[in-house]
Scaffold this motif. Structure first.
Motif, PDB file in Angstrom:
ATOM      1  N   PRO A  90       0.657  -1.269   0.165  1.00 53.11           N
ATOM      2  CA  PRO A  90      -0.080  -0.049  -0.053  1.00 53.11           C
ATOM      3  C   PRO A  90       0.839   1.281   0.116  1.00 53.11           C
ATOM      4  O   PRO A  90       0.560   2.177  -0.512  1.00 53.11           O
ATOM      5  CB  PRO A  90      -0.661  -0.176   1.102  1.00 53.11           C
ATOM      6  CG  PRO A  90      -0.710  -1.582   1.600  1.00 53.11           C
ATOM      7  CD  PRO A  90       0.509  -2.127   1.129  1.00 53.11           C
ATOM      8  N   ALA A  91       1.980   1.276   0.662  1.00 51.10           N
ATOM      9  CA  ALA A  91       2.857   2.351   0.528  1.00 51.10           C
ATOM     10  C   ALA A  91       3.210   2.874  -0.891  1.00 51.10           C
ATOM     11  O   ALA A  91       3.041   4.011  -1.242  1.00 51.10           O
ATOM     12  CB  ALA A  91       4.322   2.218   1.297  1.00 51.10           C
ATOM     13  N   SER A 110      -1.330   6.999   4.372  1.00 46.53           N
ATOM     14  CA  SER A 110      -0.940   5.608   3.606  1.00 46.53           C
ATOM     15  C   SER A 110      -0.621   4.814   4.914  1.00 46.53           C
ATOM     16  O   SER A 110      -0.981   3.548   5.099  1.00 46.53           O
ATOM     17  CB  SER A 110       0.110   5.787   2.660  1.00 46.53           C
ATOM     18  OG  SER A 110      -0.462   6.424   1.544  1.00 46.53           O
ATOM     19  N   GLY A 111       0.589   5.384   5.796  1.00 43.11           N
ATOM     20  CA  GLY A 111       1.165   4.339   6.446  1.00 43.11           C
ATOM     21  C   GLY A 111       0.376   4.231   7.601  1.00 43.11           C
ATOM     22  O   GLY A 111       0.136   2.935   8.196  1.00 43.11           O
ATOM     23  N   PHE A 112      -0.586   5.067   8.457  1.00 43.09           N
ATOM     24  CA  PHE A 112      -1.180   4.827   9.389  1.00 43.09           C
ATOM     25  C   PHE A 112      -2.718   4.256   9.401  1.00 43.09           C
ATOM     26  O   PHE A 112      -3.182   3.768   9.795  1.00 43.09           O
ATOM     27  CB  PHE A 112      -1.425   6.079  10.504  1.00 43.09           C
ATOM     28  CG  PHE A 112      -0.142   6.603  11.143  1.00 43.09           C
ATOM     29  CD1 PHE A 112       0.255   5.864  12.297  1.00 43.09           C
ATOM     30  CD2 PHE A 112       0.821   7.468  10.523  1.00 43.09           C
ATOM     31  CE1 PHE A 112       1.170   5.958  13.060  1.00 43.09           C
ATOM     32  CE2 PHE A 112       1.809   7.504  11.150  1.00 43.09           C
ATOM     33  CZ  PHE A 112       2.420   6.961  12.502  1.00 43.09           C
ATOM     34  N   GLY A 124       3.563   2.115  11.394  1.00 45.39           N
ATOM     35  CA  GLY A 124       2.878   3.177  10.738  1.00 45.39           C
ATOM     36  C   GLY A 124       3.858   4.339  10.457  1.00 45.39           C
ATOM     37  O   GLY A 124       3.778   4.998   9.148  1.00 45.39           O
ATOM     38  N   SER A 125       4.723   4.471  11.165  1.00 47.30           N
ATOM     39  CA  SER A 125       5.826   5.676  10.891  1.00 47.30           C
ATOM     40  C   SER A 125       6.804   5.307   9.710  1.00 47.30           C
ATOM     41  O   SER A 125       6.921   5.804   8.863  1.00 47.30           O
ATOM     42  CB  SER A 125       6.670   5.808  11.987  1.00 47.30           C
ATOM     43  OG  SER A 125       5.881   6.542  13.129  1.00 47.30           O
ATOM     44  N   PHE A 126       7.024   3.735   9.817  1.00 45.56           N
ATOM     45  CA  PHE A 126       8.096   3.110   8.623  1.00 45.56           C
ATOM     46  C   PHE A 126       7.311   3.221   7.476  1.00 45.56           C
ATOM     47  O   PHE A 126       7.870   3.583   6.432  1.00 45.56           O
ATOM     48  CB  PHE A 126       8.488   1.942   9.133  1.00 45.56           C
ATOM     49  CG  PHE A 126       9.857   1.183   8.196  1.00 45.56           C
ATOM     50  CD1 PHE A 126      10.873   1.916   8.276  1.00 45.56           C
ATOM     51  CD2 PHE A 126       9.405   0.672   7.115  1.00 45.56           C
ATOM     52  CE1 PHE A 126      11.917   1.298   7.476  1.00 45.56           C
ATOM     53  CE2 PHE A 126      10.185   0.199   6.306  1.00 45.56           C
ATOM     54  CZ  PHE A 126      11.581   0.633   6.405  1.00 45.56           C
ATOM     55  N   VAL A 127       6.158   2.673   7.298  1.00 49.91           N
ATOM     56  CA  VAL A 127       5.247   2.796   6.198  1.00 49.91           C
ATOM     57  C   VAL A 127       5.149   4.104   5.643  1.00 49.91           C
ATOM     58  O   VAL A 127       5.260   4.340   4.258  1.00 49.91           O
ATOM     59  CB  VAL A 127       4.006   2.220   6.277  1.00 49.91           C
ATOM     60  CG1 VAL A 127       3.234   2.166   5.026  1.00 49.91           C
ATOM     61  CG2 VAL A 127       4.287   0.556   6.630  1.00 49.91           C
ATOM     62  N   SER A 128       4.955   5.093   6.462  1.00 47.59           N
ATOM     63  CA  SER A 128       4.768   6.363   6.089  1.00 47.59           C
ATOM     64  C   SER A 128       6.245   6.850   5.386  1.00 47.59           C
ATOM     65  O   SER A 128       6.126   7.736   4.351  1.00 47.59           O
ATOM     66  CB  SER A 128       4.333   7.553   7.151  1.00 47.59           C
ATOM     67  OG  SER A 128       3.149   7.095   7.758  1.00 47.59           O
ATOM     68  N   PHE A 129       7.299   6.808   6.021  1.00 45.97           N
ATOM     69  CA  PHE A 129       8.466   6.960   5.462  1.00 45.97           C
ATOM     70  C   PHE A 129       8.780   6.638   4.231  1.00 45.97           C
ATOM     71  O   PHE A 129       9.239   7.262   3.160  1.00 45.97           O
ATOM     72  CB  PHE A 129       9.710   6.629   6.564  1.00 45.97           C
ATOM     73  CG  PHE A 129      10.965   6.910   5.986  1.00 45.97           C
ATOM     74  CD1 PHE A 129      11.647   7.904   5.832  1.00 45.97           C
ATOM     75  CD2 PHE A 129      11.583   5.446   5.685  1.00 45.97           C
ATOM     76  CE1 PHE A 129      12.862   7.816   5.172  1.00 45.97           C
ATOM     77  CE2 PHE A 129      12.781   5.508   5.197  1.00 45.97           C
ATOM     78  CZ  PHE A 129      13.704   6.519   4.842  1.00 45.97           C
ATOM     79  N   ALA A 130       8.619   5.094   4.037  1.00 45.03           N
ATOM     80  CA  ALA A 130       8.484   4.598   2.668  1.00 45.03           C
ATOM     81  C   ALA A 130       7.639   5.333   1.641  1.00 45.03           C
ATOM     82  O   ALA A 130       8.190   5.506   0.482  1.00 45.03           O
ATOM     83  CB  ALA A 130       8.481   3.049   2.655  1.00 45.03           C
ATOM     84  N   GLY A 151       9.692  -3.721   2.219  1.00 42.65           N
ATOM     85  CA  GLY A 151       9.329  -5.268   2.892  1.00 42.65           C
ATOM     86  C   GLY A 151      10.443  -5.547   3.592  1.00 42.65           C
ATOM     87  O   GLY A 151      10.232  -6.074   4.687  1.00 42.65           O
ATOM     88  N   ASP A 152      11.672  -5.313   2.843  1.00 36.96           N
ATOM     89  CA  ASP A 152      12.844  -5.463   3.938  1.00 36.96           C
ATOM     90  C   ASP A 152      12.842  -4.979   5.254  1.00 36.96           C
ATOM     91  O   ASP A 152      13.254  -5.593   6.282  1.00 36.96           O
ATOM     92  CB  ASP A 152      14.046  -5.736   3.231  1.00 36.96           C
ATOM     93  CG  ASP A 152      14.331  -6.745   1.939  1.00 36.96           C
ATOM     94  OD1 ASP A 152      13.432  -7.453   1.878  1.00 36.96           O
ATOM     95  OD2 ASP A 152      15.099  -6.273   1.164  1.00 36.96           O
ATOM     96  N   GLY A 153      12.551  -3.743   5.127  1.00 37.72           N
ATOM     97  CA  GLY A 153      12.478  -2.942   6.265  1.00 37.72           C
ATOM     98  C   GLY A 153      11.510  -3.422   7.218  1.00 37.72           C
ATOM     99  O   GLY A 153      11.740  -3.601   8.576  1.00 37.72           O
ATOM    100  N   LEU A 154      10.356  -3.772   6.919  1.00 39.48           N
ATOM    101  CA  LEU A 154       9.442  -4.150   7.729  1.00 39.48           C
ATOM    102  C   LEU A 154       9.725  -5.626   8.475  1.00 39.48           C
ATOM    103  O   LEU A 154       9.209  -5.840   9.384  1.00 39.48           O
ATOM    104  CB  LEU A 154       7.865  -4.124   7.106  1.00 39.48           C
ATOM    105  CG  LEU A 154       7.222  -2.712   6.783  1.00 39.48           C
ATOM    106  CD1 LEU A 154       5.996  -2.924   5.961  1.00 39.48           C
ATOM    107  CD2 LEU A 154       6.988  -2.209   8.015  1.00 39.48           C
ATOM    108  N   ARG A 155      10.315  -6.192   7.555  1.00 37.83           N
ATOM    109  CA  ARG A 155      10.697  -7.406   7.939  1.00 37.83           C
ATOM    110  C   ARG A 155      11.747  -7.365   9.120  1.00 37.83           C
ATOM    111  O   ARG A 155      11.821  -8.211  10.224  1.00 37.83           O
ATOM    112  CB  ARG A 155      11.500  -8.503   6.959  1.00 37.83           C
ATOM    113  CG  ARG A 155      11.755  -9.949   7.294  1.00 37.83           C
ATOM    114  CD  ARG A 155      12.333 -10.543   5.957  1.00 37.83           C
ATOM    115  NE  ARG A 155      11.360 -10.327   4.809  1.00 37.83           N
ATOM    116  CZ  ARG A 155      10.448 -11.153   4.462  1.00 37.83           C
ATOM    117  NH1 ARG A 155      10.362 -12.121   5.178  1.00 37.83           N
ATOM    118  NH2 ARG A 155       9.596 -11.106   3.383  1.00 37.83           N
ATOM    119  N   GLU A 156      12.678  -6.507   9.017  1.00 35.52           N
ATOM    120  CA  GLU A 156      13.503  -6.115  10.079  1.00 35.52           C
ATOM    121  C   GLU A 156      12.796  -5.733  11.328  1.00 35.52           C
ATOM    122  O   GLU A 156      13.109  -6.247  12.332  1.00 35.52           O
ATOM    123  CB  GLU A 156      14.598  -5.025   9.854  1.00 35.52           C
ATOM    124  CG  GLU A 156      15.488  -5.376   8.680  1.00 35.52           C
ATOM    125  CD  GLU A 156      16.870  -6.152   9.145  1.00 35.52           C
ATOM    126  OE1 GLU A 156      16.778  -6.269  10.595  1.00 35.52           O
ATOM    127  OE2 GLU A 156      17.444  -6.791   8.661  1.00 35.52           O
TER     128      GLU A 156
END
Length: 383
Positions: free
Chosen positions: A199-200, A247-249, A269-275, A334-339
């Motif tokens: 979705p990002a 998008s993120g939240f 939510g913050s990381f998805v927003s950043f991406a 996706g890799d970032g969220l996996r971390e």
């Protein structure tokens, strides 16, 4: 019929063929996946003839069958380094020969106790790849155990075997599994990071293109000065921040409602927003230079990447590994969220964070440089 003479009408079936072809490309990725050369660590903490037998079996397995690439590729490592190597995503699994293994095999029947070979599984790396590696290692241990079982039975000849001995003779070597960076429950079997990263990209793509159309209408009405163009760009970037936060939240909220086991609502939510914001800058940059065809370009990238980003690279054709996988922005989100989900990372996720930030920085620079893009003026012919 006049319709058959219209060129635009003939574009419809051609467009359908192209779109279906793009969707169908993923059949080459996921139609018949085969794992080859999955990196696996070999850790040897003992020595002796029976340890050498394990090494020989490992070497034979690493050669493959009938000239084909092996399922796993072994590299020797030390046990004290394995956690860091797993965290760095160097290996999907590890085969460990524990201390005392040689004696345990030598005295298995006498002590009525099976020897143990350990399997370490790095689930968070990629659950599909980790499961394939684990299955291959279990098969290897089963093969070694069967060889010893046959030998023990031959040694027993006509001797009586009691119940306690029977189980050891049948399975003289057994696997013991330990999971690292475990894929937690309610995370779509490890697919949640990719599913929440998509979705990002989609939000950035749609939001960026709509804002491009809005600013295009403004520039058509009047020619803007460089200062006015910068103001418009500033407003567009501000809208990008708003779109990214939504998008993120929204993703984090829907994930929470769906019961996804997130380590932290705010962090996800913050990381998805950043991406999403960095992807928005990329989309804005490309659309500013090439216009409406950019939407087609980004849709093609997304369609090609759908199958690629879900599978470990050792299970997809070389063409996709070399020419498609490196150019899929969603993969880094996706890799970032996996971390974050499986490796205990905070907002800064290392390499994936740096790449996403780089995408955003380059996008911003290219977008700002579009101020100097030559403007085509319509010529009016006077008859």
């Amino acid at each position: 019929m006049k319709l058959f003479k219209e060129k635009l009408a003939w574009a419809a079936p051609i467009a359908v063929i192209l779109i279906i072809a793009l969707f169908s490309v993923n059949l080459f990725v996921q139609g018949d996946p085969k794992a080859t050369n999955l990196p696996v660590a070999l850790i040897v903490n003992d020595e002796g003839a029976h340890v050498d037998a394990v090494k020989a079996a490992v070497e034979q397995m690493g050669q493959g069958i009938n000239g084909e690439d092996p399922v796993v590729a072994f590299s020797t490592e030390k046990e004290e380094n394995i956690e860091d190597l797993f965290k760095d995503k160097q290996y999907y699994a590890a085969l460990v020969v524990p201390e005392g293994y040689n004696d345990a095999v030598q005295n298995a029947v006498t002590n009525n106790a099976a020897a143990t070979l350990k399997i370490y599984v790095n689930q968070g790396f990629n659950m599909t790849g980790a499961n394939y590696a684990k299955s291959a290692l279990n098969a290897l241990i089963g093969q070694i155990s069967n060889q010893y079982s046959t030998g023990f039975l031959n040694q027993m000849n006509d001797q009586k075997i009691d119940a306690s001995q029977a189980s050891v003779i049948v399975n003289p070597i057994v696997p013991e599994e330990k999971v690292f960076n475990a894929v937690t429950s309610a995370t779509a079997n490890g697919s949640a990071p990719i599913l929440m990263a998509m979705p990002a990209w989609v939000g950035a793509l749609i939001g960026g293109f709509i804002l491009f159309l809005a600013t295009s209408k403004m520039t058509k009405k009047e020619r803007l000065t460089p200062r006015q163009s910068v103001r418009v760009m500033g407003g567009q970037i501000l809208f990008g921040v708003i779109i990214a936060l939504f998008s993120g939240f929204t993703v984090a909220t829907l994930g929470s409602i769906a019961g996804v086991n997130m380590p932290s609502y705010f962090l996800v939510g913050s990381f998805v927003s950043f991406a999403a914001f960095c992807f928005f800058l990329l989309v804005s940059a490309v659309t500013a230079w090439i216009g409406k065809p950019a939407i087609t370009l980004f849709m093609v990238v997304m369609l090609l990447g759908m199958g690629v980003i879900m599978m470990p690279k050792e299970m997809i054709p070389d063409f996709f590994v070399t020419f498609v996988r490196p150019w899929i922005p969603i993969r880094f989100a996706g890799d970032g969220l996996r971390e974050i989900f499986y490796f205990g990372s905070g907002f800064y996720t290392g390499e994936s964070f740096n790449i996403i930030l780089g995408i955003g920085a380059v996008g911003l620079v290219v977008y700002l440089l579009s101020i100097f893009k030559p403007v085509r003026h319509k010529t009016v012919s006077i008859k």
